[in-house]
Design an enzyme around this catalytic site. Structure first.
Site, short mmCIF file in Angstrom:
data_model
loop_
_atom_site.label_atom_id
_atom_site.label_comp_id
_atom_site.label_asym_id
_atom_site.label_seq_id
_atom_site.Cartn_x
_atom_site.Cartn_y
_atom_site.Cartn_z
N HIS A 99 0.79 -1.23 0.00
CA HIS A 99 0.00 0.00 0.00
C HIS A 99 0.83 1.28 0.00
CE1 HIS A 99 -3.77 -2.13 1.81
NE2 HIS A 99 -3.34 -2.70 0.70
N ARG A 133 -5.11 2.35 -6.78
CA ARG A 133 -5.50 3.50 -5.96
C ARG A 133 -4.40 3.99 -5.04
NH1 ARG A 133 -7.33 -1.01 -3.26
NH2 ARG A 133 -7.25 -0.96 -0.98
#
Length: 144
Positions: A99, A133
Site C-alpha cells: 500500500h 488507488r
C-alpha cells in the site's frame, strides 16, 4: 542479485549482524553502513548513509534497525526518496510494501527476536507494490 543496504545503531547491532548473514546466505548482496560494534552511537549518522544509498540507486532497498525503530524511521523519512516503514509483524511488512511502496524496512530490535525479524524481512522482500488507488496516495507523500 538484489542489492540491500542495512544500517543500525548500537541497539540494533546484534540483529543487524544476524540479518547480514541471513540475507547473504539467501543470495542478496548486502552493503553494511554500520554501526560495527555495540559501542554507543547516534543512529542518524547511519540512517542518512542508508537513505542516500537507496535514493541514489546504490542499493535497491534497505533495512534500518534501532532499539524502538522510531528514531531510525524518523531520520530515514526526512529524505524525499525514502518511504521507510516501521514493522513489528510480517503482516505490517506486507502492507507497507503493498500500500505504501516502502523502500526501507525498519525493525525495532529491542522488541522482536531474530526469528520474528526473519519472518518480517522475508515478507517485506517478497511483497510488491499493488499500484492502483495506492499510486495517488504515495505520490502525495513527497513535499514539494
Amino acid at each position: 542479485m538484489k542489492k540491500i543496504g542495512i544500517a543500525c545503531d548500537h541497539a540494533g547491532y546484534d540483529m543487524k549482524e544476524f540479518l547480514v548473514g541471513y540475507l547473504s546466505a539467501k543470495g542478496y548482496e548486502v552493503i553494511d553502513f554500520g554501526t560495527h560494534s555495540e559501542e554507543s552511537v547516534d543512529y542518524p549518522d547511519f540512517a542518512h548513509a542508508l537513505a542516500t544509498s537507496v535514493e541514489t540507486g546504490e542499493t535497491e532497498q534497505g533495512i534500518g534497525l534501532c532499539g524502538s525503530g522510531e528514531g531510525m524511521a524518523m531520520t530515514l523519512n526526512k529524505h524525499q526518496g525514502i518511504r521507510a516503514g516501521l514493522c513489528w509483524a510480517p503482516e505490517i511488512a506486507e502492507l507497507t510494501r503493498m500500500h505504501n511502496d516502502a523502500n526501507v524496512l525498519v525493525l525495532p530490535a529491542r522488541f522482536i527476536d531474530n526469528d520474528e525479524a526473519v519472518a518480517i524481512v522475508d515478507k517485506f522482500f517478497s511483497s510488491s507494490f499493488e499500484g492502483g488507488r495506492h499510486v495517488r496516495r504515495v505520490e502525495k507523500i513527497a513535499c514539494e
